[in-house]
Structures are given as C-alpha cells and as structure tokens.
Motif scaffolding. Structure first.
Motif, PDB file in Angstrom:
ATOM      1  N   LEU A  73      43.802 106.717   6.936  1.00  0.00           N
ATOM      2  CA  LEU A  73      43.753 108.009   7.624  1.00  0.00           C
ATOM      3  C   LEU A  73      45.174 108.528   7.865  1.00  0.00           C
ATOM      4  CD1 LEU A  73      40.853 107.780  10.229  1.00  0.00           C
ATOM      5  CD2 LEU A  73      40.823 108.515   7.853  1.00  0.00           C
ATOM      6  N   ALA A  74      46.088 107.606   8.207  1.00  0.00           N
ATOM      7  CA  ALA A  74      47.482 108.012   8.444  1.00  0.00           C
ATOM      8  C   ALA A  74      48.085 108.600   7.168  1.00  0.00           C
ATOM      9  CB  ALA A  74      48.303 106.819   8.922  1.00  0.00           C
ATOM     10  N   ARG A  75      47.695 108.034   6.031  1.00  0.00           N
ATOM     11  CA  ARG A  75      48.186 108.531   4.745  1.00  0.00           C
ATOM     12  C   ARG A  75      47.749 109.986   4.516  1.00  0.00           C
ATOM     13  NH1 ARG A  75      51.399 109.035   0.329  1.00  0.00           N
ATOM     14  NH2 ARG A  75      50.222 109.370  -1.573  1.00  0.00           N
ATOM     15  N   TYR A  76      46.447 110.249   4.703  1.00  0.00           N
ATOM     16  CA  TYR A  76      45.966 111.617   4.500  1.00  0.00           C
ATOM     17  C   TYR A  76      46.564 112.567   5.532  1.00  0.00           C
ATOM     18  CZ  TYR A  76      42.551 110.000   1.061  1.00  0.00           C
ATOM     19  OH  TYR A  76      41.964 109.472  -0.053  1.00  0.00           O
ATOM     20  N   ASP A  77      46.748 112.054   6.744  1.00  0.00           N
ATOM     21  CA  ASP A  77      47.315 112.913   7.782  1.00  0.00           C
ATOM     22  C   ASP A  77      48.765 113.274   7.438  1.00  0.00           C
ATOM     23  OD1 ASP A  77      46.656 114.117  10.417  1.00  0.00           O
ATOM     24  OD2 ASP A  77      48.467 113.041  11.018  1.00  0.00           O
ATOM     25  N   ALA A  78      49.495 112.298   6.890  1.00  0.00           N
ATOM     26  CA  ALA A  78      50.899 112.542   6.548  1.00  0.00           C
ATOM     27  C   ALA A  78      51.022 113.572   5.433  1.00  0.00           C
ATOM     28  CB  ALA A  78      51.574 111.236   6.132  1.00  0.00           C
ATOM     29  N   ALA A  79      49.982 113.660   4.592  1.00  0.00           N
ATOM     30  CA  ALA A  79      50.031 114.607   3.478  1.00  0.00           C
ATOM     31  C   ALA A  79      49.802 116.040   3.951  1.00  0.00           C
ATOM     32  CB  ALA A  79      48.980 114.232   2.429  1.00  0.00           C
ATOM     33  N   ASP A  80      49.287 116.196   5.168  1.00  0.00           N
ATOM     34  CA  ASP A  80      48.921 117.516   5.682  1.00  0.00           C
ATOM     35  C   ASP A  80      50.129 118.169   6.352  1.00  0.00           C
ATOM     36  OD1 ASP A  80      47.836 119.742   6.826  1.00  0.00           O
ATOM     37  OD2 ASP A  80      46.144 118.703   7.749  1.00  0.00           O
ATOM     38  N   ALA A  81      50.598 119.255   5.750  1.00  0.00           N
ATOM     39  CA  ALA A  81      51.785 119.918   6.285  1.00  0.00           C
ATOM     40  C   ALA A  81      51.543 120.495   7.670  1.00  0.00           C
ATOM     41  CB  ALA A  81      52.235 121.021   5.328  1.00  0.00           C
ATOM     42  N   SER A  82      50.279 120.742   8.012  1.00  0.00           N
ATOM     43  CA  SER A  82      50.003 121.389   9.292  1.00  0.00           C
ATOM     44  C   SER A  82      49.727 120.373  10.398  1.00  0.00           C
ATOM     45  CB  SER A  82      48.801 122.330   9.144  1.00  0.00           C
ATOM     46  OG  SER A  82      47.625 121.566   9.022  1.00  0.00           O
ATOM     47  N   ALA A  83      49.687 119.082  10.049  1.00  0.00           N
ATOM     48  CA  ALA A  83      49.367 118.068  11.049  1.00  0.00           C
ATOM     49  C   ALA A  83      50.608 117.683  11.839  1.00  0.00           C
ATOM     50  CB  ALA A  83      48.780 116.833  10.372  1.00  0.00           C
ATOM     51  N   SER A  84      50.468 117.609  13.146  1.00  0.00           N
ATOM     52  CA  SER A  84      51.606 117.241  13.971  1.00  0.00           C
ATOM     53  C   SER A  84      51.754 115.726  14.013  1.00  0.00           C
ATOM     54  CB  SER A  84      51.407 117.776  15.390  1.00  0.00           C
ATOM     55  OG  SER A  84      52.222 117.054  16.280  1.00  0.00           O
ATOM     56  N   PRO A  85      52.947 115.208  13.639  1.00  0.00           N
ATOM     57  CA  PRO A  85      53.135 113.755  13.652  1.00  0.00           C
ATOM     58  C   PRO A  85      53.040 113.180  15.069  1.00  0.00           C
ATOM     59  CG  PRO A  85      55.195 114.888  13.118  1.00  0.00           C
ATOM     60  CD  PRO A  85      54.113 115.925  13.140  1.00  0.00           C
ATOM     61  N   LYS A  86      53.355 113.995  16.059  1.00  0.00           N
ATOM     62  CA  LYS A  86      53.356 113.498  17.447  1.00  0.00           C
ATOM     63  C   LYS A  86      51.965 113.084  17.885  1.00  0.00           C
ATOM     64  CE  LYS A  86      57.080 116.498  18.843  1.00  0.00           C
ATOM     65  NZ  LYS A  86      56.954 117.951  18.932  1.00  0.00           N
TER      66      LYS A  86
END
Lengths: 303, 317
Positions: free
Chosen positions: B106-119
C-alpha cells in the motif's frame, strides 16, 4: 471509520498555488523515486546481483595473487587486459582496471540488463503496472522514475566493482606511484583520480545499456524475454565489433566504446576518444529513452 | 442520451465509446454510459462482453478507438491524471508485489500518487487496512495472503485516499460465500458515505442486493441501462390459467386483447399487459371456461438478465 473522517484527517492545509504547487510536485516525485529505489535495492534478487559483482574482483585479485608472476613492469601492449596484468604486480591500483575490463565483457551488462529489462515488463507481469497507472502515477512520470532507478543501480554496480577491486588490489599488491600504459609515472593520488574517471566513464556506458533495457521492457509483459533480448543485443554488438569486415560499423555499435576508457591511462589523455565514447553513450541513452517513452505513453496496458 | 462536459449529475459518462482491438475484434461498441453520482451501479454482462475493456478505458489504461468518456466531469484518457486520484479502483483482480508485505504494498501505491500527502501516509494506510480487516496481516508478505485477503487488500488500496468514485471490476471473483458477503457489506458502507460505486459482475445476484442502477452488456453493447425498478418494468407479467379447455381460454384472452397467447395441454397463458387479473378471471368464468387455477407470474430479475444477455456458454464472438 467513514471516509469523511479520512478526508478530515488527510486534507492538507491549503497551500499557496504556483511555487507551493511546484514544490509539492517535486517532493512527491522524490517520494516516488525513493519508493522505486527501495523496490530495486531491497529486492533480494538485485542484492544478490550486487553481491556477485562484488565477489568477482575479490576472486580475480586472489587468483592473480596466487598465480602472481614476479614483478616485471612492462610497457603497454595492444591489449588492455594483458597490459594491465603486467602492471598489476607492481601496483594494486591496476586490479581496478583488470576487474572492470573483465566484468565489462558480460557480467556488468547482464546485471544492468536484468534490472532494466525487468523494470516495466516486471510490473506488467505482476499486474502492478495497471494499478500504478490508475493511482495515477502518470506514464511519463513512472517511466522517468524507472529510468533514474536503473541508472542508480548501474552506477552502484560499477562503483562496487571499482571499490572492491581497489581495496582488494591495495591489500594484496604493493601501492605507490602509478605507471601508466604510456610508460609515464604519476603519483598515487593522480592514479586514484584516474580510477574515479574510468569508473564514471563505464557508469555512463552502463546507463546507456539501461536505456536500451528500459525501451525493450516497454514492449513485453515478460521480464525474462526483455532481459534476454538486451543480452542478445549486447553480445551481438560485441561479436560484430570483432569482425574486421564490419569495422566501418564499429563506432556505431553500442559496445564499441566501452573499453576505450584505457585512453585515461595514457599520458597525455586522448580526450577525443573519450568524448566520442561519451557521445555514443549519450546518443544511445536519448534514442532509447525516447523509444521507451513513445511506446509507453501510447500503448494500452493489457496486463 | 447526450452528455455535456458540465453535467454534474453523472459520475461516469461516455458517449459512443468504442474499442476495436488490433486484431479487428470489436470489444466495446458505441457505449453510452450514464452513472449517476451517489449511485451503486451494477455493470453486468457475461464474461467477454466488454466490461473490463470498458473499465480499462475509463481508467486511462486503454485508449478508445473512438468516442469520449468522462469521470467526474473530467475527460479521460486525456486528462485522466487530474481525476484518477479521486477514483479508487480494482481492475481484473488484485495485483501486488509478492515479495512485499501488505503494508509495504500500500505504501508503494501511495508513494506513486502525486496528490498523496506523505505526512498522513501512515495513518491512511493503517485506516485502509483496518477498514478491510487486514490490520493483523499488515506485515505478512503478499504471496502468503489467501485469495480473500488479496481481494481485500486491493479494496484497501482503493480506499487509501478520500474518493468520489470507486470502480470495482468483479470484486467477488474467486471468493467464498463468506468473502462475497464481506465485499457486499463493504460496498454498502462505501456507498453510505456518499461515494459512487461502479461494480462489474457477470452474476446479477452478486450486485442485485446492493445496486440502485444497472447497465447490462452483451457482445460489447449496452443492452439495458437504468434503475433496478426500470429493469423490473421491462419484464412482462404473464397470466396463466389451468383448465381442461385451453382453446376457449385462449379465445377469451384474444377477446380481451392480451398478446402472446400460448397453450400447452392443461394450461393457457398470455401476457397480462395492463389488464387486471381479477377481471380476466371473471371473463373466463363468464365465458364458461372451467378454471382450475389461475396465476400471475412476473419474471425474476435473473430471468430478465438472462433474457438480455443470452443463456451463456456459447461464446458470441
């Protein structure tokens, strides 16, 4: 837990448009790239590949030490390898050039071919490609992250060979001023600087192999097929380069300029040859990255 | 049936969407989808009827041969990257990196999303896993997940960000009845939050209980689209009477203007249309037909669905 709650906790504070937006997109690109690097470098298979390229210089060093002739500093022969071997007994630094020359024939290109050929095709094979694109990662963005990670891996593999070879060489063989292939002697520090230049030069060559692998990788869902195709291409180029009848085509082959790093070990350095080599690597990189991009941004993802 | 760019009432709209594969096969033909916002839209059709190809076009994975499509008012595939972060999806089964844990996937897909906040990544991944009941398996490698867990992880990936639309392609494929029930209840919960759900299936029964609207595909064409009550209304109720005198009963049906009259020994039947059954019964008795039994049969949704899509088994193209 309703999604309204999720929305509440995740809504980023309103950011100023323009500069803030740009900064955010740079930061998100960095996060994506780090994720890709973790995927590449934490993967057991890739770690094993790096271990293998690290073992080679060590084994070469030990083997040469055991079979070591008794000194004898000879001038440069026509063949890189033979000339380097002659020098090694006198100076451990030469193990770097020996190891790089030997691994350049097959091992380093194969390692880069595996990682680059698998880059897009592997994702397609797992089916993760469709999810990355639906995220949306963006096709161009994903491809650029993939290529940067390939370059990082290629550079890492090349530097690992150089560093392990250097350390092994300095431990097993004497160190001191370096006698170049042209017969001139330069101080050890200057010799080490040349080691760095050689390693960088080969890194560029491997980055070009990575671009070829990336391009082929966008044409298939089978990582193994892409890897095999890159390797066949490399070997075919190397063989063609050895056939005298094809000599006129030689300079245009992707592998032709790889071993030209030997120019750095002569004084004065033949920079024309080096620039030709770097230009060839740059041309192959640009052409194949463009092929990858043209293919990847226009084809249906059916995996 | 026209759809304008500014149509705020539709979560998915397409017009003349067509996909012809390189081999020449027409996978999707002239598809005009209208998925109202806030609906649960069951996208039905037998395997190979073009559902997945349609979903691939909506998600920007495949390029249409002709026609246009919009997600949440944004043209796809042209501007897909602007809208897809508001769309969660499950396409053709779950796909993850087998050598990574559920969490890392899930972290991988989230990292690919430019609109997802890493925080907020950690919190969001944790919540998504909890929502599908995978918190305890978060650190387990994906290759060791059961089929149901894989499916749920894929749904969790769709819930990583607040979404306006969730597209689920055959979400219950390969699940046991227990898993199917879980997915259905998840869909209900997602819809209860006001999120539009577009769910495809080859089984009407799987989506019948949760959908408000359905679209039925057959051979790449949309053969029905509307609300479930609309679909029910397309079915014609039939009146059938058990009698020794089928011919006389048929004559009464004809006199009353009932269409589609048919007889088998012992029974006469006809489409009821607007006629009232009690009146028909009275007429039958009045005409001296010995009525042994009388019934009105409304076709089940399943019957209607099969009527629209064909019996199956025979590949149409």
């Amino acid at each position: 837990m309703s999604s309204a709650d999720v929305a509440g906790t995740t809504a980023a504070p309103a950011e100023a448009a323009g500069a803030g937006e740009e900064q955010r997109s740079v930061r998100s690109y960095g996060r994506f790239l780090r994720s890709e690097l973790r995927l590449v470098f934490r993967r057991r298979r890739n770690q094993l590949l790096l271990l293998v390229v690290a073992l080679f210089p060590l084994l070469i060093g030990i083997a040469l030490k055991i079979a070591s002739p008794h000194g004898g500093r000879g001038g440069g022969g026509p063949n890189n390898g033979a000339a380097f071997f002659a020098q090694l007994a006198g100076n451990g630094v030469f193990l770097t050039f020996i190891a790089l020359t030997m691994l350049l024939i097959l091992v380093l290109p194969v390692v880069v071919a595996i990682v680059s050929g698998d880059s897009v095709a592997g994702e397609a094979g797992y089916g993760t490609l469709r999810y990355l694109l639906a995220v949306p990662a963006g096709r161009t963005r994903l491809l650029s992250v993939k290529y940067l990670a390939i370059v990082c891996f290629a550079v890492a593999a090349t530097f690992i060979v150089a560093i392990v070879a250097l350390v092994t060489g300095l431990v097993l063989f004497p160190a001191g001023p370096v006698t170049l292939l042209s017969g001139d002697t330069v101080p050890l520090a200057s010799g080490l600087l040349r080691v760095l230049y050689v390693t960088l030069y080969i890194s560029f060559a491997m980055a070009a192999v990575g671009a070829i692998g990336l391009a082929i990788s966008t044409f298939t869902e089978h990582g193994i097929g892409a890897i095999a195709a890159v390797m066949i291409l490399i070997v075919a180029s190397e063989v063609t380069d050895q056939v005298p009848q094809f000599a006129s085509a030689g300079p245009y082959l992707p592998t032709h300029w790889w071993t030209m790093f030997a120019a750095l070990l002569r004084s004065p350095v033949d920079t024309t040859t080096l620039w030709h080599g770097l230009a060839s690597f740059a041309a192959y990189t640009v052409i194949f990255v463009l092929i990858a991009w043209a293919r990847f941004t226009t084809t249906d993802v059916t995996s | 049936m026209t759809v304008s760019a500014g149509d705020a009432g539709l979560a998915i709209a397409s017009e003349g969407l067509t996909k012809r594969f390189r081999g020449g096969q027409l996978a999707v033909s002239d598809l005009s989808l209208e998925v109202p916002r806030g609906s649960v839209y069951g996208f039905l059709g037998p395997n190979g009827s073009g559902k997945t190809t349609t979903i691939r076009m909506l998600l920007g994975l495949a390029f249409p041969t002709s026609g246009t499509a919009e997600l949440l008012g944004v043209k796809v595939p042209g501007h897909a990257n602007q809208v897809l972060s508001r769309v969660g999806s499950l396409v053709e089964g779950p796909a993850f990196y087998p050598f990574l844990s559920g969490w890392d996937n899930l972290a991988r897909y989230d990292a690919a999303d430019a609109s997802a906040s890493p925080k907020t990544a950690k919190a969001r991944i944790g919540e998504a896993l909890e929502r599908v009941g995978l918190s305890n398996a978060a650190r387990k490698r994906f290759r060791n997940y059961s089929l149901g867990m894989k499916q749920r992880l894929a749904i969790a990936a769709g819930l990583l960000q607040p979404r306006d639309l969730i597209i689920l392609d055959e979400p219950t494929n390969g699940l046991d009845p227990q898993g199917t029930r879980e997915v259905r209840s998840l869909i209900r919960h997602i819809a209860a939050d006001g999120i539009t759900v577009f769910v495809s299936s080859h089984l009407l029964a799987e989506v019948e209980q949760v959908s408000s609207h359905v679209g039925v595909m057959r051979g790449g064409k949309l053969v029905f689209q509307g609300s479930l009550p609309d679909l029910r209304r397309t079915g014609t109720a039939r009146i059938s009477v058990r009698t020794a005198d089928e011919e006389a009963a048929s004559a009464v049906f004809a006199r009353l203007g009932l269409a589609d009259s048919a007889t088998v020994p012992g029974t006469a039947s006809a489409a009821l249309g607007d006629a009232e059954p009690e009146k028909v019964c009275a007429e039958l008795v009045h005409a001296g037909v010995g009525v042994r039994g009388l019934s009105v049969e409304t076709p089940s949704l399943e019957d209607l669905f099969v009527g629209l899509t064909g019996e199956g088994f025979d590949v149409e193209r």
